[in-house]
Design an enzyme around this catalytic site. Structure first.
Site, PDB file in Angstrom:
ATOM      1  N   LYS A  66       2.288 -24.239  36.323  1.00  0.00           N
ATOM      2  CA  LYS A  66       1.438 -25.556  36.109  1.00  0.00           C
ATOM      3  C   LYS A  66       1.333 -25.776  34.544  1.00  0.00           C
ATOM      4  CE  LYS A  66      -0.925 -25.657  40.799  1.00  0.00           C
ATOM      5  NZ  LYS A  66      -2.344 -25.681  41.066  1.00  0.00           N
ATOM      6  N   ASP A 103      -5.096 -31.713  42.197  1.00  0.00           N
ATOM      7  CA  ASP A 103      -5.846 -30.684  42.807  1.00  0.00           C
ATOM      8  C   ASP A 103      -7.322 -30.977  42.727  1.00  0.00           C
ATOM      9  OD1 ASP A 103      -3.694 -29.017  43.222  1.00  0.00           O
ATOM     10  OD2 ASP A 103      -3.844 -27.972  41.053  1.00  0.00           O
TER      11      ASP A 103
END
Ligand code: ATR
Length: 272
Positions: A66, A103
């Site tokens: 990420k 997220d």
């Protein structure tokens, strides 16, 4: 040829994302394919380049890429810049790579799905790693009365709280400085993975409080087991996974899938 999407990770074999996105595509009638790709640990950028060369339009990014995905983007959403991480890549018509992180909004949508009140809530967040950094902006945007970040390494919680202090009432410290009651306690540590429990006082929860674990599994995590034993309502991170996927799907296809049936299918799969 259908538009191509994928999830990059390493390892990636057990990812639920292909199943989730196949369900979204079927439901919305979008012509797309979505696969799981194990990117080499030393060359994430190369994996993305190759995927684009083969017609890839967008991707999800999971552990451990990420931050690397964040670094390769040409443009970033505001929330991705805050998070310092990207879980969604999108190839623009101009050939530039745009990065976002879904997220945090996935977590907030899941809490809303479960009708957990966030406005005015006293929230405790456990952990101060990348996962927690990704949820603080959307959480603070819901206008809780306070967010306290507690971490095994207190200095990391303090630094994180400082980074987000311009967005709302947030502070940080070590586990020993945690003083309840809280209306919502979110476990964002990776302690559940090893079956461990952060050291927490027994009187953590207010009446009707909710305990949320960003992890999930067939069985309740040790944290949820502990919290339910102290009267809290436990929710695991399965819905967050589905909601962050829905948000990525929306970015790519401009269609918002219905998540209830996909939650149920995933839960059934876990229990099989
Ligand atoms: P992630 O991307 O999942 O957030 P990370 O950035 O490595 O991964 O962060 C892991 C988090 O879990 C950290 O907050 C870590 O605490 P430290 O900062 O003190 O290392 C926390 N963590 C991991 N194992 C833990 C355990 N057994 N008990 C308590 N906290 C733990």
């Amino acid at each position: 040829m259908n538009d191509r999407y994928c999830v990059f990770g390493n390892p990636i074999a057990h990812s639920k994302s292909p199943m989730i996105h196949a369900a979204f595509a079927e439901q919305t009638g979008e012509a797309m394919e979505y696969t799981a790709i194990e990117a080499p640990l030393n060359d994430f950028a190369g994996a993305w380049e190759r995927f684009v060369a083969e017609g890839g339009r967008g991707a999800n990014v999971t552990v451990p890429f990420k931050e690397e995905a964040f670094r390769l983007c040409d443009t970033l959403s505001r929330r991705a810049r805050r998070a310092g991480a990207v879980n969604t890549l999108l190839l623009g018509k101009n050939g530039l790579t745009y990065g976002d992180t879904t997220d945090g909004v996935g977590l907030v949508r899941d809490l809303q799905y479960h009708e957990v009140g966030l406005g005015g809530a006293r929230i405790l967040v456990l952990g101060a790693g990348g996962a927690v950094r990704g949820i603080l902006e959307p959480l603070l945007a819901m206008q809780p009365s306070s967010v306290h970040v507690a971490n095994r390494t207190a200095s990391k919680a303090l630094a994180l709280a400082e980074d987000f202090a311009d967005l709302g009432p947030i502070d940080g410290g070590g586990f020993d400085a945690v003083a309840g009651p809280f209306d919502l306690v979110i476990n964002g540590t990776s302690a559940s993975l090893s079956g461990e429990l952060p050291p927490l006082p027994d009187d953590l929860f207010s009446r009707g409080a909710c305990a949320y674990d960003m992890m999930y599994g067939a069985e309740p995590t040790v944290f949820l087991h502990w919290a339910e034993g102290r009267g809290a309502r436990g929710i695991d991170g399965l819905g967050m996974l589905v909601e962050q996927a829905a948000e990525s799907f929306f970015l790519w296809r401009n269609r918002r899938p219905e998540t209830g049936s996909v939650r149920a299918a995933l839960r059934n799969l876990l229990l099989e």
